[in-house]
Motif scaffolding. Structure first.
Motif, short mmCIF file in Angstrom:
data_model
loop_
_atom_site.label_atom_id
_atom_site.label_comp_id
_atom_site.label_asym_id
_atom_site.label_seq_id
_atom_site.Cartn_x
_atom_site.Cartn_y
_atom_site.Cartn_z
N PRO A 171 0.85 -1.28 -0.06
CA PRO A 171 0.14 -0.05 -0.06
C PRO A 171 0.84 1.06 0.08
O PRO A 171 1.10 1.86 1.15
N LEU A 172 1.17 1.64 -1.04
CA LEU A 172 2.22 2.73 -1.46
C LEU A 172 1.80 4.11 -0.76
O LEU A 172 2.45 4.80 0.00
N LEU A 173 0.50 4.33 -1.12
CA LEU A 173 0.07 5.63 -0.66
C LEU A 173 -0.01 5.90 1.00
O LEU A 173 0.22 7.03 1.63
N VAL A 174 -0.58 4.74 1.48
CA VAL A 174 -0.56 4.56 2.90
C VAL A 174 0.77 4.77 3.40
O VAL A 174 1.13 5.53 4.56
N PHE A 175 1.68 4.19 2.91
CA PHE A 175 2.94 4.04 3.55
C PHE A 175 3.71 5.25 3.38
O PHE A 175 4.50 5.85 4.39
N ALA A 176 3.64 5.99 2.25
CA ALA A 176 4.12 7.42 1.89
C ALA A 176 3.58 8.27 2.94
O ALA A 176 4.27 9.23 3.80
N GLU A 270 3.16 12.78 -6.56
CA GLU A 270 3.52 13.83 -5.75
C GLU A 270 2.57 14.76 -5.34
O GLU A 270 2.50 15.43 -4.28
N SER A 271 1.73 15.25 -6.46
CA SER A 271 0.68 16.20 -6.10
C SER A 271 -0.33 15.77 -4.94
O SER A 271 -0.78 16.49 -4.46
N ALA A 272 -0.72 14.49 -5.35
CA ALA A 272 -1.68 13.94 -4.22
C ALA A 272 -1.02 13.82 -2.83
O ALA A 272 -1.64 14.40 -1.93
N LEU A 273 0.14 13.63 -2.83
CA LEU A 273 0.81 13.75 -1.29
C LEU A 273 0.82 15.08 -0.73
O LEU A 273 0.48 15.18 0.37
N SER A 274 1.14 16.11 -1.65
CA SER A 274 0.91 17.43 -1.35
C SER A 274 -0.33 17.77 -0.98
O SER A 274 -1.01 18.69 -0.08
N PHE A 275 -1.37 17.48 -1.63
CA PHE A 275 -2.77 17.55 -1.47
C PHE A 275 -3.23 17.09 -0.34
O PHE A 275 -4.12 17.91 0.52
N LEU A 276 -2.67 16.12 0.35
CA LEU A 276 -2.98 15.38 1.60
C LEU A 276 -2.12 16.07 2.70
O LEU A 276 -2.51 15.70 3.77
N GLY A 277 -1.29 16.88 2.49
CA GLY A 277 -0.72 17.70 3.56
C GLY A 277 0.49 16.85 4.02
O GLY A 277 1.18 17.07 4.91
#
Length: 334
Positions: A171-176, A270-277
Motif C-alpha cells: 500500500p504505497l500511498l498509505v506507507f508514504a 507527488e501532487s496527491a501527497l502534497s494535496f493530503l498535506g
C-alpha cells in the motif's frame, strides 16, 4: 556514335553503363534505426506538440528555480493584503475573476493575496524534479533487476519476481503518508525542503521499480533466445558482457517509452501527497499544495482552476509524447 543495345527476343538488354547513367555520383546511404524512429516521430504532430510543451515546461522550471532561489526576482510567498476585500469579512480578492489584472494575470489567492501565477511558476520545478529523479531511480533499479531475472532465470528469477509481487501489493500511498508524516523536518544538517524532496523521491522511485522491472524481464526472456545472444555465447562471452553489451542496448526503446509514461504518474503521486498535506511543507509553492488550499474556497473556482490546469497540461504532454515515442520506436509500425 555508340552502338545500339543488343536486341534479344522481344526485349532489349541495356548495357550496365547505360543503366547507371544519370543516377549521379552520390552513393545511396542507408538509414539507422535512430533515423527511422526520428522520421516516424517527426510525422506525428501530436507527439511533437507534446514534446514542445515538455521542453517549455523544463525551461520554465529551470527559470523558476533560478529566478526564485538565486536571483530573488519571483516572490511567490509575498502577501498583497491591499488586494483583498475585507469590508464584508469575506477576505476575497478585489475585482472580478479572482482579482485578475495586468500585474496579476491569473489573479491572487484569497485571504493573503499571493500571486497565483508566481506560485504556479515557482512550484513547477518541485514537481518536475521529484518526478524526474524518482523515475530515474525506478528505471535504474527496475532495469538492472529485470535484466538479471530474465537472463539467468531459475532461483534468481523466482526471487526477484516474488519481490516484485510484494512491492506491487504494497500500500504505497498509505506507507508514504505514514513515513512522511513522522519524518523530522531537518536531518543531516539539511533543510526541511531538501529532506522532503529526498524522501519523496526515494519513496516514489524505490517502490515503483517493479512496473518497469516486469517489462524489462519479459523483453529479456524473449531476447535471450535470439541468434545474436547464441553467437555471443559461442564466442566465449560471459554473463556481464551479454547483459550490458548485447541485451541492454536492445532494451533502450521500451525503457525510454515507459520512462516517459512513468514521469506523469509520479507527478500525480507527488501532487496527491502534497494535496493530503504530507508533501512539501508550506509555504513552499507546489501544485498539489495549492489545490489543497483551494479546496476550502468552493466559491472561488479560479483558485483551484489554475494549479489543476497546470497538472493536467503537464501530464497530458508527457502522455502524448510517450505514445508517439512508442509508435516511433516500434519496428512493426509503418
Amino acid at each position: 556514335m555508340t552502338a545500339p543495345p543488343e536486341v534479344t527476343g522481344s526485349g532489349a538488354v541495356a548495357e550496365p553503363e547505360a543503366a547507371l547513367k544519370g543516377m549521379g555520383k552520390k552513393a545511396i546511404q542507408g538509414r539507422s534505426l535512430g533515423q527511422i524512429a526520428w522520421l516516424r516521430l517527426r510525422r506525428d504532430k501530436v507527439a511533437i506538440a507534446g514534446a514542445v510543451v515538455i521542453v517549455l515546461l523544463i525551461l520554465a522550471a529551470v527559470a523558476a528555480l533560478l529566478l526564485d532561489r538565486v536571483f530573488n526576482v519571483v516572490h511567490p510567498n509575498e502577501f498583497h493584503q491591499d488586494l483583498i476585500d475585507t469590508e464584508f469579512g469575506t477576505l476575497a480578492p478585489k475585482g472580478t475573476f479572482g482579482g485578475m489584472s495586468a500585474d496579476h494575470p491569473l489573479g491572487v489567492e484569497p485571504v493573503n493575496g499571493r500571486d497565483i501565477l508566481a506560485r504556479i511558476f515557482a512550484g513547477s520545478w518541485i514537481s518536475l524534479l521529484i518526478a524526474s529523479l524518482a523515475t530515474l531511480l525506478s528505471v535504474v533499479i527496475g532495469t538492472t533487476l529485470g535484466v538479471v531475472a530474465g537472463y539467468f532465470g531459475g532461483w534468481v528469477d523466482t526471487l526477484i519476481s516474488r519481490a516484485m509481487d510484494v512491492f506491487l501489493a504494497f500500500p504505497l500511498l498509505v506507507f508514504a503518508m505514514a513515513l512522511v508524516g513522522v519524518m523530522p523536518d531537518t536531518a543531516f544538517g539539511l533543510s526541511s525542503e531538501t529532506v522532503r524532496i529526498g524522501m519523496l523521491t526515494f519513496i516514489i522511485g524505490f517502490f515503483n521499480w517493479p512496473y518497469i522491472g516486469r517489462i524489462v524481464r519479459g523483453q529479456t526472456l524473449s531476447l535471450r533466445e535470439r541468434e545474436f545472444v547464441d553467437a555471443a555465447r559461442s564466442l566465449g562471452a560471459r554473463g556481464p558482457h551479454i547483459l550490458f553489451r548485447e541485451l541492454l542496448p536492445n532494451l533502450v526503446a521500451p525503457i525510454l517509452v515507459y520512462a516517459t509514461l512513468l514521469i506523469p504518474t509520479n507527478i500525480l503521486f507527488e501532487s496527491a501527497l502534497s494535496f493530503l498535506g504530507v508533501g512539501i511543507n508550506a509555504p513552499t509553492a507546489t501544485w498539489g499544495g495549492m489545490l489543497s488550499d483551494a479546496s476550502r474556497y468552493y466559491t472561488m473556482p479560479h483558485f483551484m482552476l489554475w494549479p489543476g490546469l497546470a497538472i493536467f497540461v503537464t501530464v497530458l504532454a508527457f502522455n502524448l509524447f510517450g505514445d508517439g515515442l512508442r509508435d516511433a520506436l516500434d519496428p512493426r509500425a509503418r
